[in-house]
Design a protein around this motif. Sequence first.
Motif, PDB file in Angstrom:
ATOM      1  N   LEU A  51       0.830  -1.199   0.000  1.00  0.00           N
ATOM      2  CA  LEU A  51       0.000   0.000   0.000  1.00  0.00           C
ATOM      3  C   LEU A  51       0.866   1.252   0.000  1.00  0.00           C
ATOM      4  CD1 LEU A  51      -2.794   1.295   0.054  1.00  0.00           C
ATOM      5  CD2 LEU A  51      -2.809   1.013   2.552  1.00  0.00           C
ATOM      6  N   ALA A  52       1.957   1.248   0.757  1.00  0.00           N
ATOM      7  CA  ALA A  52       2.866   2.400   0.787  1.00  0.00           C
ATOM      8  C   ALA A  52       3.458   2.653  -0.602  1.00  0.00           C
ATOM      9  CB  ALA A  52       3.977   2.168   1.807  1.00  0.00           C
ATOM     10  N   GLU A  53       3.872   1.607  -1.277  1.00  0.00           N
ATOM     11  CA  GLU A  53       4.419   1.757  -2.634  1.00  0.00           C
ATOM     12  C   GLU A  53       3.349   2.265  -3.596  1.00  0.00           C
ATOM     13  OE1 GLU A  53       6.062  -2.068  -3.562  1.00  0.00           O
ATOM     14  OE2 GLU A  53       7.747  -1.794  -2.184  1.00  0.00           O
ATOM     15  N   TYR A  54       2.141   1.755  -3.442  1.00  0.00           N
ATOM     16  CA  TYR A  54       1.014   2.161  -4.288  1.00  0.00           C
ATOM     17  C   TYR A  54       0.728   3.651  -4.121  1.00  0.00           C
ATOM     18  CZ  TYR A  54      -3.925   2.349  -5.718  1.00  0.00           C
ATOM     19  OH  TYR A  54      -5.114   2.681  -6.302  1.00  0.00           O
ATOM     20  N   VAL A  55       0.642   4.103  -2.866  1.00  0.00           N
ATOM     21  CA  VAL A  55       0.362   5.513  -2.585  1.00  0.00           C
ATOM     22  C   VAL A  55       1.514   6.388  -3.078  1.00  0.00           C
ATOM     23  CG1 VAL A  55       0.045   7.215  -0.727  1.00  0.00           C
ATOM     24  CG2 VAL A  55      -1.199   5.048  -0.664  1.00  0.00           C
ATOM     25  N   ALA A  56       2.743   5.982  -2.793  1.00  0.00           N
ATOM     26  CA  ALA A  56       3.915   6.762  -3.201  1.00  0.00           C
ATOM     27  C   ALA A  56       3.998   6.891  -4.717  1.00  0.00           C
ATOM     28  CB  ALA A  56       5.182   6.127  -2.650  1.00  0.00           C
ATOM     29  N   SER A  57       3.518   5.897  -5.441  1.00  0.00           N
ATOM     30  CA  SER A  57       3.596   5.945  -6.903  1.00  0.00           C
ATOM     31  C   SER A  57       2.766   7.091  -7.482  1.00  0.00           C
ATOM     32  CB  SER A  57       3.136   4.614  -7.511  1.00  0.00           C
ATOM     33  OG  SER A  57       1.738   4.439  -7.401  1.00  0.00           O
ATOM     34  N   PHE A  58       1.761   7.541  -6.777  1.00  0.00           N
ATOM     35  CA  PHE A  58       0.946   8.665  -7.250  1.00  0.00           C
ATOM     36  C   PHE A  58       1.647   9.994  -7.012  1.00  0.00           C
ATOM     37  CE2 PHE A  58      -2.323   5.454  -6.748  1.00  0.00           C
ATOM     38  CZ  PHE A  58      -3.039   5.627  -7.914  1.00  0.00           C
ATOM     39  N   PHE A  59       2.399  10.101  -5.919  1.00  0.00           N
ATOM     40  CA  PHE A  59       2.997  11.364  -5.542  1.00  0.00           C
ATOM     41  C   PHE A  59       4.344  11.606  -6.213  1.00  0.00           C
ATOM     42  CE2 PHE A  59      -0.068  10.754  -2.181  1.00  0.00           C
ATOM     43  CZ  PHE A  59      -0.578  12.027  -2.031  1.00  0.00           C
ATOM     44  N   GLY A  60       5.148  10.587  -6.376  1.00  0.00           N
ATOM     45  CA  GLY A  60       6.479  10.779  -6.947  1.00  0.00           C
ATOM     46  C   GLY A  60       7.247  11.790  -6.120  1.00  0.00           C
ATOM     47  N   TYR A  61       7.691  12.859  -6.775  1.00  0.00           N
ATOM     48  CA  TYR A  61       8.445  13.904  -6.069  1.00  0.00           C
ATOM     49  C   TYR A  61       7.585  15.124  -5.759  1.00  0.00           C
ATOM     50  CZ  TYR A  61      12.422  11.103  -7.387  1.00  0.00           C
ATOM     51  OH  TYR A  61      13.297  10.075  -7.522  1.00  0.00           O
ATOM     52  N   ALA A  62       6.276  14.962  -5.879  1.00  0.00           N
ATOM     53  CA  ALA A  62       5.353  16.064  -5.602  1.00  0.00           C
ATOM     54  C   ALA A  62       4.714  15.890  -4.228  1.00  0.00           C
ATOM     55  CB  ALA A  62       4.271  16.119  -6.675  1.00  0.00           C
ATOM     56  N   GLY A  63       4.195  16.965  -3.705  1.00  0.00           N
ATOM     57  CA  GLY A  63       3.547  16.923  -2.404  1.00  0.00           C
ATOM     58  C   GLY A  63       2.045  16.731  -2.475  1.00  0.00           C
ATOM     59  N   SER A  64       1.494  16.737  -3.698  1.00  0.00           N
ATOM     60  CA  SER A  64       0.055  16.572  -3.830  1.00  0.00           C
ATOM     61  C   SER A  64      -0.283  15.883  -5.146  1.00  0.00           C
ATOM     62  CB  SER A  64      -0.663  17.928  -3.751  1.00  0.00           C
ATOM     63  OG  SER A  64      -0.283  18.748  -4.833  1.00  0.00           O
ATOM     64  N   VAL A  65      -1.506  15.370  -5.203  1.00  0.00           N
ATOM     65  CA  VAL A  65      -2.021  14.690  -6.389  1.00  0.00           C
ATOM     66  C   VAL A  65      -3.364  15.323  -6.715  1.00  0.00           C
ATOM     67  CG1 VAL A  65      -2.875  12.501  -7.303  1.00  0.00           C
ATOM     68  CG2 VAL A  65      -0.930  12.513  -5.756  1.00  0.00           C
ATOM     69  N   ILE A  66      -3.587  15.668  -7.978  1.00  0.00           N
ATOM     70  CA  ILE A  66      -4.858  16.258  -8.390  1.00  0.00           C
ATOM     71  C   ILE A  66      -5.918  15.160  -8.442  1.00  0.00           C
ATOM     72  CG2 ILE A  66      -6.079  17.476 -10.236  1.00  0.00           C
ATOM     73  CD1 ILE A  66      -3.402  18.818 -10.891  1.00  0.00           C
ATOM     74  N   ASP A  67      -7.007  15.395  -7.755  1.00  0.00           N
ATOM     75  CA  ASP A  67      -8.064  14.401  -7.580  1.00  0.00           C
ATOM     76  C   ASP A  67      -8.645  13.890  -8.899  1.00  0.00           C
ATOM     77  OD1 ASP A  67     -10.005  13.113  -5.554  1.00  0.00           O
ATOM     78  OD2 ASP A  67     -11.355  14.091  -6.978  1.00  0.00           O
ATOM     79  N   ASN A  68      -8.856  14.768  -9.858  1.00  0.00           N
ATOM     80  CA  ASN A  68      -9.503  14.323 -11.089  1.00  0.00           C
ATOM     81  C   ASN A  68      -8.599  13.457 -11.966  1.00  0.00           C
ATOM     82  OD1 ASN A  68      -7.851  16.307 -12.129  1.00  0.00           O
ATOM     83  ND2 ASN A  68      -9.480  17.495 -13.063  1.00  0.00           N
ATOM     84  N   LEU A  92      -7.263  10.748 -10.636  1.00  0.00           N
ATOM     85  CA  LEU A  92      -7.379   9.436 -10.004  1.00  0.00           C
ATOM     86  C   LEU A  92      -8.554   8.656 -10.578  1.00  0.00           C
ATOM     87  CD1 LEU A  92      -6.937  10.469  -6.257  1.00  0.00           C
ATOM     88  CD2 LEU A  92      -5.208   9.437  -7.744  1.00  0.00           C
ATOM     89  N   ALA A  93      -8.365   7.352 -10.736  1.00  0.00           N
ATOM     90  CA  ALA A  93      -9.483   6.472 -11.089  1.00  0.00           C
ATOM     91  C   ALA A  93     -10.364   6.343  -9.855  1.00  0.00           C
ATOM     92  CB  ALA A  93      -8.955   5.112 -11.518  1.00  0.00           C
ATOM     93  N   SER A  94     -11.595   5.945 -10.032  1.00  0.00           N
ATOM     94  CA  SER A  94     -12.519   5.876  -8.894  1.00  0.00           C
ATOM     95  C   SER A  94     -12.022   4.919  -7.817  1.00  0.00           C
ATOM     96  CB  SER A  94     -13.924   5.500  -9.351  1.00  0.00           C
ATOM     97  OG  SER A  94     -13.930   4.236  -9.954  1.00  0.00           O
ATOM     98  N   GLU A  95     -11.379   3.816  -8.194  1.00  0.00           N
ATOM     99  CA  GLU A  95     -10.849   2.868  -7.203  1.00  0.00           C
ATOM    100  C   GLU A  95      -9.721   3.507  -6.404  1.00  0.00           C
ATOM    101  OE1 GLU A  95     -10.665   2.051 -10.635  1.00  0.00           O
ATOM    102  OE2 GLU A  95     -12.613   1.064 -10.651  1.00  0.00           O
ATOM    103  N   ASP A  96      -8.865   4.269  -7.097  1.00  0.00           N
ATOM    104  CA  ASP A  96      -7.769   4.954  -6.424  1.00  0.00           C
ATOM    105  C   ASP A  96      -8.307   6.019  -5.485  1.00  0.00           C
ATOM    106  OD1 ASP A  96      -6.036   3.446  -8.053  1.00  0.00           O
ATOM    107  OD2 ASP A  96      -6.029   4.999  -9.594  1.00  0.00           O
ATOM    108  N   ARG A  97      -9.315   6.744  -5.938  1.00  0.00           N
ATOM    109  CA  ARG A  97      -9.928   7.793  -5.123  1.00  0.00           C
ATOM    110  C   ARG A  97     -10.520   7.199  -3.841  1.00  0.00           C
ATOM    111  NH1 ARG A  97     -12.819   9.712  -8.845  1.00  0.00           N
ATOM    112  NH2 ARG A  97     -11.354  11.276  -9.552  1.00  0.00           N
ATOM    113  N   ASP A  98     -11.138   6.020  -3.942  1.00  0.00           N
ATOM    114  CA  ASP A  98     -11.700   5.361  -2.756  1.00  0.00           C
ATOM    115  C   ASP A  98     -10.609   5.078  -1.721  1.00  0.00           C
ATOM    116  OD1 ASP A  98     -14.214   5.397  -3.902  1.00  0.00           O
ATOM    117  OD2 ASP A  98     -14.140   3.302  -4.563  1.00  0.00           O
ATOM    118  N   ILE A  99      -9.454   4.619  -2.182  1.00  0.00           N
ATOM    119  CA  ILE A  99      -8.343   4.342  -1.266  1.00  0.00           C
ATOM    120  C   ILE A  99      -7.841   5.641  -0.650  1.00  0.00           C
ATOM    121  CG2 ILE A  99      -5.944   3.543  -1.149  1.00  0.00           C
ATOM    122  CD1 ILE A  99      -6.794   1.374  -3.204  1.00  0.00           C
ATOM    123  N   PHE A 100      -7.738   6.689  -1.450  1.00  0.00           N
ATOM    124  CA  PHE A 100      -7.280   7.970  -0.923  1.00  0.00           C
ATOM    125  C   PHE A 100      -8.252   8.501   0.130  1.00  0.00           C
ATOM    126  CE2 PHE A 100      -4.017   7.631  -3.783  1.00  0.00           C
ATOM    127  CZ  PHE A 100      -3.269   8.777  -3.955  1.00  0.00           C
TER     128      PHE A 100
END
Length: 102
Positions: free
Chosen positions: A30-47, A49-57
């Motif tokens: 799960l940590a690797e999964y979450v980190a893969s969205f952020f990379g070197y950024a401090g935030s991820v734009i919600d739109n 994300l796929a609906s499954e990813d958004r549910d986890i977030f």
Amino acid sequence: MAVASLTEIELALKNTLGKKGMEEEDLKKLAEYVASFFGYAGSVIDNRLASEDRDIFYMLEEEGLLTTMEEEVHLKKRKNVEDSLLDVEDRSSHQISEYGIS
């Protein structure tokens, strides 16, 4: 906003979901999964994300590990060369919270 390392994300998950019984191997995945969205950024734009990813977030937000920030963005749209219109877009983004990392 500071960027959390993979180790910090794992620790935060361990301090929350680990205490609720999530296995160590699942926490790392799960940590690797979450980190893969952020990379070197401090935030991820919600739109983005796929609906499954958004549910986890949103589940992680309920645990206090992510926060949601909304901002209003003005986009310039042109009807033609002489005339331009401004369009307002509300944009949500998710940020890693410092809660649970220590």
